[in-house]
Design a protein around this motif. Sequence first.
Motif, PDB file in Angstrom:
ATOM      1  N   ALA A 142      44.289  37.048  44.478  1.00 49.24           N
ATOM      2  CA  ALA A 142      44.005  35.618  44.347  1.00 49.24           C
ATOM      3  C   ALA A 142      42.552  35.318  44.692  1.00 49.24           C
ATOM      4  N   LYS A 143      42.043  35.983  45.701  1.00 50.28           N
ATOM      5  CA  LYS A 143      40.664  35.750  46.135  1.00 50.28           C
ATOM      6  C   LYS A 143      39.665  36.214  45.081  1.00 50.28           C
ATOM      7  N   VAL A 144      39.870  37.414  44.532  1.00 46.10           N
ATOM      8  CA  VAL A 144      38.913  37.929  43.555  1.00 46.10           C
ATOM      9  C   VAL A 144      39.020  37.165  42.241  1.00 46.10           C
ATOM     10  N   ALA A 145      40.226  36.753  41.870  1.00 41.79           N
ATOM     11  CA  ALA A 145      40.389  35.965  40.648  1.00 41.79           C
ATOM     12  C   ALA A 145      39.659  34.625  40.788  1.00 41.79           C
ATOM     13  N   LYS A 146      39.756  33.994  41.942  1.00 44.38           N
ATOM     14  CA  LYS A 146      39.061  32.728  42.178  1.00 44.38           C
ATOM     15  C   LYS A 146      37.552  32.920  42.098  1.00 44.38           C
ATOM     16  N   ALA A 147      37.066  34.035  42.659  1.00 38.23           N
ATOM     17  CA  ALA A 147      35.625  34.309  42.629  1.00 38.23           C
ATOM     18  C   ALA A 147      35.122  34.483  41.202  1.00 38.23           C
ATOM     19  N   PHE A 148      35.966  34.995  40.316  1.00 36.62           N
ATOM     20  CA  PHE A 148      35.588  35.215  38.921  1.00 36.62           C
ATOM     21  C   PHE A 148      36.044  34.081  38.003  1.00 36.62           C
ATOM     22  N   ALA A 149      36.505  32.973  38.592  1.00 39.48           N
ATOM     23  CA  ALA A 149      36.941  31.797  37.823  1.00 39.48           C
ATOM     24  C   ALA A 149      38.046  32.152  36.833  1.00 39.48           C
ATOM     25  N   ILE A 150      38.994  32.981  37.276  1.00 40.62           N
ATOM     26  CA  ILE A 150      40.107  33.416  36.433  1.00 40.62           C
ATOM     27  C   ILE A 150      41.398  32.715  36.846  1.00 40.62           C
ATOM     28  N   TYR A 151      41.980  32.020  35.905  1.00 44.30           N
ATOM     29  CA  TYR A 151      43.276  31.384  36.124  1.00 44.30           C
ATOM     30  C   TYR A 151      44.385  32.386  35.820  1.00 44.30           C
ATOM     31  N   TYR A 152      45.436  32.388  36.648  1.00 43.29           N
ATOM     32  CA  TYR A 152      46.628  33.165  36.318  1.00 43.29           C
ATOM     33  C   TYR A 152      47.837  32.546  37.018  1.00 43.29           C
ATOM     34  N   LYS A 153      49.000  32.754  36.446  1.00 47.89           N
ATOM     35  CA  LYS A 153      50.227  32.202  37.015  1.00 47.89           C
ATOM     36  C   LYS A 153      51.414  33.036  36.559  1.00 47.89           C
ATOM     37  N   LYS A 154      52.313  33.310  37.484  1.00 47.22           N
ATOM     38  CA  LYS A 154      53.519  34.063  37.169  1.00 47.22           C
ATOM     39  C   LYS A 154      54.494  33.176  36.417  1.00 47.22           C
ATOM     40  N   GLY A 155      55.037  33.695  35.320  1.00 49.44           N
ATOM     41  CA  GLY A 155      55.979  32.930  34.521  1.00 49.44           C
ATOM     42  C   GLY A 155      57.388  32.977  35.081  1.00 49.44           C
ATOM     43  N   ASP A 156      58.257  32.216  34.472  1.00 47.85           N
ATOM     44  CA  ASP A 156      59.663  32.192  34.891  1.00 47.85           C
ATOM     45  C   ASP A 156      60.339  33.514  34.536  1.00 47.85           C
ATOM     46  N   PRO A 157      61.351  33.906  35.304  1.00 47.65           N
ATOM     47  CA  PRO A 157      62.081  35.151  34.987  1.00 47.65           C
ATOM     48  C   PRO A 157      62.712  35.084  33.600  1.00 47.65           C
TER      49      PRO A 157
END
Length: 202
Positions: A142-157
Amino acid sequence: MAGHAMKLIARAIAALLVAAMPVACSAPSAPARPPLEGATIGGPFTLTDQDGHLVSDTAFKGKYRIVYFGYTFCPDVCPVDVQNLGAGLRALEKSDPALGAKVVPIFISVDPERDTPPVLKQFVSAFHPRMIGLTGTPDAIAKVAKAFAIYYKKGDPAPGGGYLMDHARVAYLMDPDGKPLALLPQDGKPEAIAAELKRWVR
């Protein structure tokens, strides 16, 4: 920070589109300034590579870096993008081995729950022999993704088990000090990726 970074990313995308347009005369010379120059993208990190070793950003000092965020269970875009990036780097290595050797491709997982080092090793080895796969704790990712301005989210099962990850589809080219230079056309042909690398790698 995020707003300024996104404006520069948009500018870089526009520059890529212009560079891809056919021209009747000779190709224009490289812009004086990289599209992402001055963007607050990137930063220090310590993650785990595909061999289970802790790796910090300082390990890549002196190297240009292709940085792409994705996940190995991705059913479509990630394998295609990473294949294109690997092929683009191989094209550069073939045309200019010395220049190609200055670039290290890095794949950072946004799915640390499933992307263990052995899983990453099998994935990255299929696309380029020097590709580095990185994973870590959810907090570290989460920290490195924020530093690189990368959005991500886990989808529903999914009904049959498993899940998808929604994430930004961006390939950065970083300079030897870890500062952003430009976006790479990861969904383009290897020749286009190699040309963009050659534009900025010195």
